[in-house]
Design an enzyme around this catalytic site. Sequence first.
Site, PDB file in Angstrom:
ATOM      1  N   ASN A  95      75.911  37.038  58.672  1.00 36.59           N
ATOM      2  CA  ASN A  95      76.987  36.304  59.323  1.00 36.59           C
ATOM      3  C   ASN A  95      76.950  34.825  58.921  1.00 36.59           C
ATOM      4  OD1 ASN A  95      79.187  35.875  61.137  1.00 36.59           O
ATOM      5  ND2 ASN A  95      78.373  37.510  62.442  1.00 36.59           N
ATOM      6  N   HIS A 125      54.293  22.716  54.169  1.00 38.47           N
ATOM      7  CA  HIS A 125      53.840  21.352  53.909  1.00 38.47           C
ATOM      8  C   HIS A 125      52.572  21.070  54.709  1.00 38.47           C
ATOM      9  CE1 HIS A 125      57.870  20.563  52.208  1.00 38.47           C
ATOM     10  NE2 HIS A 125      58.306  21.257  53.246  1.00 38.47           N
ATOM     11  N   GLY A 152      71.511  36.042  66.494  1.00 37.18           N
ATOM     12  CA  GLY A 152      71.992  34.707  66.172  1.00 37.18           C
ATOM     13  C   GLY A 152      70.995  33.611  66.517  1.00 37.18           C
ATOM     14  N   ALA A 170      68.365  36.892  70.070  1.00 42.29           N
ATOM     15  CA  ALA A 170      69.003  35.628  69.704  1.00 42.29           C
ATOM     16  C   ALA A 170      68.160  34.430  70.134  1.00 42.29           C
ATOM     17  CB  ALA A 170      70.387  35.544  70.339  1.00 42.29           C
ATOM     18  N   ARG A 176      54.889  35.161  63.819  1.00 39.41           N
ATOM     19  CA  ARG A 176      53.843  36.133  63.497  1.00 39.41           C
ATOM     20  C   ARG A 176      54.507  37.454  63.134  1.00 39.41           C
ATOM     21  NH1 ARG A 176      51.232  36.285  69.390  1.00 39.41           N
ATOM     22  NH2 ARG A 176      51.910  34.112  69.239  1.00 39.41           N
TER      23      ARG A 176
END
Length: 206
Positions: A95, A125, A152, A170, A176
């Site tokens: 989507n 990082h 979403g 959502a 993990r």
Amino acid sequence: MDRMKQTEGNQNLTEEEKMLAGQVYNAEDPELIKGLCQTRALIYEFNNLHPSKTDEMEALLRRILGRCGEKFHFNQPFRCDYGKNIRIGERFFANFNFTVLDEAYVTIGDDCFIGPNVSIYTACHSTDPVARNTRQEWAEPVTIGNSVWIGGGVTIVPGVTIGDGVTIGAGSVVTRDIPSGSVAVGNPARVIKKVGGEGTMDLKEI
């Protein structure tokens, strides 16, 4: 061992080879920057096509992605870094605002649904700001199995594996591995239900 110190034995590799091998690499390498720019041009072209230009959209995605099935669909806009490190299976659907930082391989199986505003990250990082400012980084792959629904606003961080038949609720942050046949929600996402038989959860409850 500190990941930023793991530099021995990789002097003969290109920066891209180091990146894909999970080793520390120079993110400012000119060849890597060139690849990023080439993909961004294709992504710009894809995102600015009229939605009726489905054949052109598919053709561009086949140029961008490393591997894709016969049938797939991406709603605009879509964002990624290299594209060629993304591999999707059959009947894939993404989507709006799907974002993939594919410094490592991102592999997604068949019949997977991606909700709006989902992000998958592989870039890593150092937490040491001095080391981070050298632009030395590494990447860890993300793998998603078959028949997975990512709700979403979900974020998936580097190094995660999501099994088959999983639903991620959502807004979750997946930090993990999630085992097959699970429903996982929250930040960090945790398994709250197993799917199948008496363990099946109604979708409106997620």
